[in-house]
Write an enzyme that holds these catalytic residues in place. Sequence first.
Site, mmCIF file in Angstrom:
data_model
loop_
_atom_site.group_PDB
_atom_site.id
_atom_site.type_symbol
_atom_site.label_atom_id
_atom_site.label_comp_id
_atom_site.label_asym_id
_atom_site.label_seq_id
_atom_site.Cartn_x
_atom_site.Cartn_y
_atom_site.Cartn_z
ATOM 1 N N ASP A 1 3.378 -2.694 0.557
ATOM 2 C CA ASP A 1 3.724 -2.233 -0.780
ATOM 3 C C ASP A 1 3.544 -3.404 -1.745
ATOM 4 O O ASP A 1 3.342 -4.550 -1.324
ATOM 5 C CB ASP A 1 5.177 -1.730 -0.789
ATOM 6 C CG ASP A 1 5.251 -0.252 -0.419
ATOM 7 O OD1 ASP A 1 4.295 0.487 -0.700
ATOM 8 O OD2 ASP A 1 6.279 0.164 0.148
ATOM 9 N N GLU B 1 -4.889 14.882 -4.444
ATOM 10 C CA GLU B 1 -5.220 13.865 -3.436
ATOM 11 C C GLU B 1 -5.625 14.530 -2.117
ATOM 12 O O GLU B 1 -4.861 15.335 -1.576
ATOM 13 C CB GLU B 1 -4.003 12.967 -3.176
ATOM 14 C CG GLU B 1 -3.588 12.175 -4.391
ATOM 15 C CD GLU B 1 -2.506 11.145 -4.093
ATOM 16 O OE1 GLU B 1 -2.186 10.385 -5.000
ATOM 17 O OE2 GLU B 1 -1.975 11.115 -2.954
ATOM 18 N N ARG C 1 -8.028 4.801 6.878
ATOM 19 C CA ARG C 1 -8.010 6.169 6.319
ATOM 20 C C ARG C 1 -8.210 6.009 4.827
ATOM 21 O O ARG C 1 -7.850 4.985 4.243
ATOM 22 C CB ARG C 1 -6.662 6.876 6.542
ATOM 23 C CG ARG C 1 -6.353 7.249 7.955
ATOM 24 C CD ARG C 1 -6.927 8.536 8.477
ATOM 25 N NE ARG C 1 -6.700 9.737 7.687
ATOM 26 C CZ ARG C 1 -7.441 10.830 7.854
ATOM 27 N NH1 ARG C 1 -8.438 10.861 8.725
ATOM 28 N NH2 ARG C 1 -7.191 11.914 7.132
ATOM 29 N N ARG D 1 19.869 12.821 4.231
ATOM 30 C CA ARG D 1 21.015 12.400 3.420
ATOM 31 C C ARG D 1 21.899 13.604 3.183
ATOM 32 O O ARG D 1 21.418 14.617 2.692
ATOM 33 C CB ARG D 1 20.540 11.952 2.048
ATOM 34 C CG ARG D 1 19.775 10.682 2.053
ATOM 35 C CD ARG D 1 19.397 10.402 0.617
ATOM 36 N NE ARG D 1 18.469 9.300 0.588
ATOM 37 C CZ ARG D 1 17.697 9.039 -0.432
ATOM 38 N NH1 ARG D 1 17.739 9.808 -1.509
ATOM 39 N NH2 ARG D 1 16.873 8.007 -0.393
ATOM 40 N N ARG E 1 11.941 7.818 12.971
ATOM 41 C CA ARG E 1 13.192 8.318 12.395
ATOM 42 C C ARG E 1 12.810 9.292 11.299
ATOM 43 O O ARG E 1 11.767 9.157 10.680
ATOM 44 C CB ARG E 1 13.987 7.200 11.713
ATOM 45 C CG ARG E 1 14.294 6.020 12.548
ATOM 46 C CD ARG E 1 15.118 4.958 11.798
ATOM 47 N NE ARG E 1 14.643 4.691 10.427
ATOM 48 C CZ ARG E 1 15.350 4.867 9.333
ATOM 49 N NH1 ARG E 1 16.566 5.366 9.412
ATOM 50 N NH2 ARG E 1 14.869 4.579 8.139
ATOM 51 N N ARG F 1 -1.223 16.169 -2.230
ATOM 52 C CA ARG F 1 -0.278 16.025 -3.348
ATOM 53 C C ARG F 1 -1.008 16.277 -4.660
ATOM 54 O O ARG F 1 -2.225 16.131 -4.745
ATOM 55 C CB ARG F 1 0.258 14.595 -3.461
ATOM 56 C CG ARG F 1 0.806 13.993 -2.226
ATOM 57 C CD ARG F 1 1.611 12.748 -2.518
ATOM 58 N NE ARG F 1 0.849 11.642 -3.082
ATOM 59 C CZ ARG F 1 1.350 10.446 -3.359
ATOM 60 N NH1 ARG F 1 2.635 10.204 -3.123
ATOM 61 N NH2 ARG F 1 0.613 9.484 -3.854
ATOM 62 N N TYR G 1 -0.798 -2.503 5.795
ATOM 63 C CA TYR G 1 -0.333 -1.826 4.586
ATOM 64 C C TYR G 1 0.857 -2.595 4.026
ATOM 65 O O TYR G 1 1.864 -2.764 4.706
ATOM 66 C CB TYR G 1 0.089 -0.370 4.864
ATOM 67 C CG TYR G 1 0.602 0.256 3.585
ATOM 68 C CD1 TYR G 1 -0.269 0.832 2.680
ATOM 69 C CD2 TYR G 1 1.947 0.171 3.241
ATOM 70 C CE1 TYR G 1 0.182 1.335 1.469
ATOM 71 C CE2 TYR G 1 2.402 0.667 2.032
ATOM 72 C CZ TYR G 1 1.517 1.240 1.157
ATOM 73 O OH TYR G 1 1.961 1.714 -0.047
HETATM 74 C C1 LIG Z 1 -3.111 5.241 -2.177
HETATM 75 C C2 LIG Z 1 -2.155 4.080 -2.267
HETATM 76 C C3 LIG Z 1 -0.936 4.230 -2.920
HETATM 77 C C4 LIG Z 1 -0.053 3.152 -3.006
HETATM 78 N N1 LIG Z 1 1.149 3.328 -3.609
HETATM 79 C C5 LIG Z 1 2.034 2.310 -3.678
HETATM 80 C C6 LIG Z 1 3.320 2.499 -4.269
HETATM 81 O O1 LIG Z 1 3.669 3.583 -4.742
HETATM 82 N N2 LIG Z 1 4.171 1.434 -4.302
HETATM 83 C C7 LIG Z 1 3.842 0.207 -3.785
HETATM 84 O O2 LIG Z 1 4.650 -0.725 -3.849
HETATM 85 N N3 LIG Z 1 2.617 0.001 -3.229
HETATM 86 C C8 LIG Z 1 1.714 1.015 -3.156
HETATM 87 N N4 LIG Z 1 0.486 0.819 -2.583
HETATM 88 C C9 LIG Z 1 0.134 -0.520 -2.076
HETATM 89 C C10 LIG Z 1 -0.551 -1.421 -3.137
HETATM 90 O O3 LIG Z 1 -1.740 -0.818 -3.569
HETATM 91 C C11 LIG Z 1 -0.830 -2.789 -2.507
HETATM 92 O O4 LIG Z 1 0.396 -3.403 -2.195
HETATM 93 C C12 LIG Z 1 -1.611 -3.747 -3.397
HETATM 94 O O5 LIG Z 1 -2.712 -3.147 -3.977
HETATM 95 C C13 LIG Z 1 -2.092 -4.929 -2.574
HETATM 96 O O6 LIG Z 1 -2.810 -5.826 -3.396
HETATM 97 P P1 LIG Z 1 -4.023 -6.662 -2.817
HETATM 98 O O7 LIG Z 1 -4.368 -7.664 -3.871
HETATM 99 O O8 LIG Z 1 -3.702 -7.162 -1.454
HETATM 100 O O9 LIG Z 1 -5.198 -5.614 -2.593
HETATM 101 P P2 LIG Z 1 -6.130 -4.823 -3.610
HETATM 102 O O10 LIG Z 1 -5.335 -4.211 -4.683
HETATM 103 O O11 LIG Z 1 -6.984 -3.934 -2.789
HETATM 104 O O12 LIG Z 1 -7.037 -5.962 -4.267
HETATM 105 C C14 LIG Z 1 -8.082 -6.600 -3.571
HETATM 106 C C15 LIG Z 1 -9.208 -6.869 -4.553
HETATM 107 O O13 LIG Z 1 -10.210 -7.685 -3.935
HETATM 108 C C16 LIG Z 1 -11.469 -7.277 -4.399
HETATM 109 N N5 LIG Z 1 -12.491 -7.729 -3.439
HETATM 110 C C17 LIG Z 1 -12.540 -7.433 -2.117
HETATM 111 N N6 LIG Z 1 -13.617 -8.035 -1.554
HETATM 112 C C18 LIG Z 1 -14.254 -8.705 -2.548
HETATM 113 C C19 LIG Z 1 -15.444 -9.509 -2.588
HETATM 114 N N7 LIG Z 1 -16.180 -9.732 -1.484
HETATM 115 N N8 LIG Z 1 -15.805 -10.033 -3.775
HETATM 116 C C20 LIG Z 1 -15.067 -9.821 -4.901
HETATM 117 N N9 LIG Z 1 -13.951 -9.067 -4.908
HETATM 118 C C21 LIG Z 1 -13.541 -8.526 -3.744
HETATM 119 C C22 LIG Z 1 -11.340 -5.756 -4.482
HETATM 120 O O14 LIG Z 1 -12.303 -5.213 -5.358
HETATM 121 C C23 LIG Z 1 -9.918 -5.602 -5.013
HETATM 122 O O15 LIG Z 1 -9.878 -5.506 -6.417
HETATM 123 C C24 LIG Z 1 -0.400 1.888 -2.444
HETATM 124 C C25 LIG Z 1 -1.626 1.750 -1.788
HETATM 125 C C26 LIG Z 1 -2.481 2.836 -1.675
HETATM 126 C C27 LIG Z 1 -3.752 2.661 -0.918
#
Ligand SMILES: Cc1cc2nc3c(=O)[nH]c(=O)nc-3n(C[C@H](O)[C@H](O)[C@H](O)COP(=O)(O)OP(=O)(O)OC[C@H]3O[C@@H](n4cnc5c(N)ncnc54)[C@H](O)[C@@H]3O)c2cc1C
Length: 375
Positions: free
Chosen positions: A361, A311, A255, A182, A178, A286, A359
């Site tokens: 948020d 970026e 990616r 708006r 989609r 961006r 992915y």
């Molecule tokens: C470029 C980008 C932009 C984004 N923008 C938005 C946004 O605007 N709004 C939104 O709502 N969400 C956004 N997101 C999504 C958001 O980043 C995620 O929802 C969030 O980070 C998920 O948290 P997480 O804890 O699952 O993962 P992560 O934040 O990746 O945390 C995982 C952690 O585990 C650690 N880890 C992994 N393996 C090991 C190991 N073996 N030993 C010790 N530590 C380890 C890593 O170092 C990391 O710190 C974006 C994501 C990206 C990639």
Amino acid sequence: MKYDYLIVGAGLFGATFAWRARQAGKTCLVIDRREHTGGNTYCEQVEGINVHRYGAHIFHTNNEEIWRFVNSLVPFNRYTNSPVANYQGKLYNLPFNMNTFYQMWGVKTPAEAAAKIEEQRAEARQLLQQQGVAEPRNLEEQALLLIGRDIYEKLIKGYTEKQWGRACTELPAFIIRRLPVRFVFDNNYFNDCFQGIPEGGYNVLINKLLEGCEVRLGVDYLENREAWNEQANQIVYTGEIDRYFDYRLGHLEWRTVRFETETMPTSNYQGNAVVNYTEREIPYTRIIEHKHFESFGADVDKNPKTVISREYSTEWHLGMEPYYPVNDEKNDKLYKQYVELANAEKNVLFGGRLAEYKYYDMAPTMERAFAIKID
Ligand SMILES: Cc1cc2nc3c(=O)[nH]c(=O)nc-3n(C[C@H](O)[C@H](O)[C@H](O)COP(=O)(O)OP(=O)(O)OC[C@H]3O[C@@H](n4cnc5c(N)ncnc54)[C@H](O)[C@@H]3O)c2cc1C
């Protein structure tokens, strides 16, 4: 055992889980291989500005409970995401709305805008009919059918090709199901009821979530997993699922994004947090100007400097930051095989974007951490 939970990863998933475990009276050891907590939400202070080191993060949700919860830990500001697109030096508001249509065609009413879009969609339908094509065969054809040539060529084509590293004619049609338009003058990117940035940045939120937990940084669980396992009854693992199993079934693909961050000797570089560069010839997708997430109006000029990040969407190779999962058939099949291995692991709970190869948020990440039962 010294702790009830060992939480591997101090990102939003691990930190939210830790908060809940603490509320349930459990003890937690949280470890992270990075030198900081927060995972991808981490902000680095540069010139007094919170720089989103792993990409711009804007919190948005329709879930009132989650919104109340995060605001109970730290108040959120009034940031509203309203990106601007720059195509060959001309600016267009996003998402596609009456402002965009006025800038594109000079149309002033919803009826005029709708007629213009319909005219261009009809042209696309006719072209495919002439070629004997019943269903769009690629992303380009799909976008032309949905929105017409002008918006596709100026605002979608180059940006999408940079994001995926491939021509739109080589990308599958289903990527764009989609294209919301708006017919109102409204540049608010998200449809959610709630959005904002934590006052003082995301680190404040993460620190609150981790209060009362022991945290060790710069340590990789997988390099010494036996010793770590002896520390706690239960493990919550938020790292890459394929890495946990030593890639024994193969690698999952991602990616990634490369950031080029620069301090500029001006108080206001582009007048907006997010400007998309939608032509193919400009290599970045961006430019983010970080101060606009947290300072508004006249406050912007209080700091005479600003920090921007360009970026570059980049192909991922092992060792690079995994940002966006490539959820195609091949990778999803491999992921399911890893899930079978994970299900057989005793006392290990896999969660978060890396372990679930999805992915999410921020708000859905927290919802998932809230959904886990804590005994
Ligand atoms: C470029 C980008 C932009 C984004 N923008 C938005 C946004 O605007 N709004 C939104 O709502 N969400 C956004 N997101 C999504 C958001 O980043 C995620 O929802 C969030 O980070 C998920 O948290 P997480 O804890 O699952 O993962 P992560 O934040 O990746 O945390 C995982 C952690 O585990 C650690 N880890 C992994 N393996 C090991 C190991 N073996 N030993 C010790 N530590 C380890 C890593 O170092 C990391 O710190 C974006 C994501 C990206 C990639």
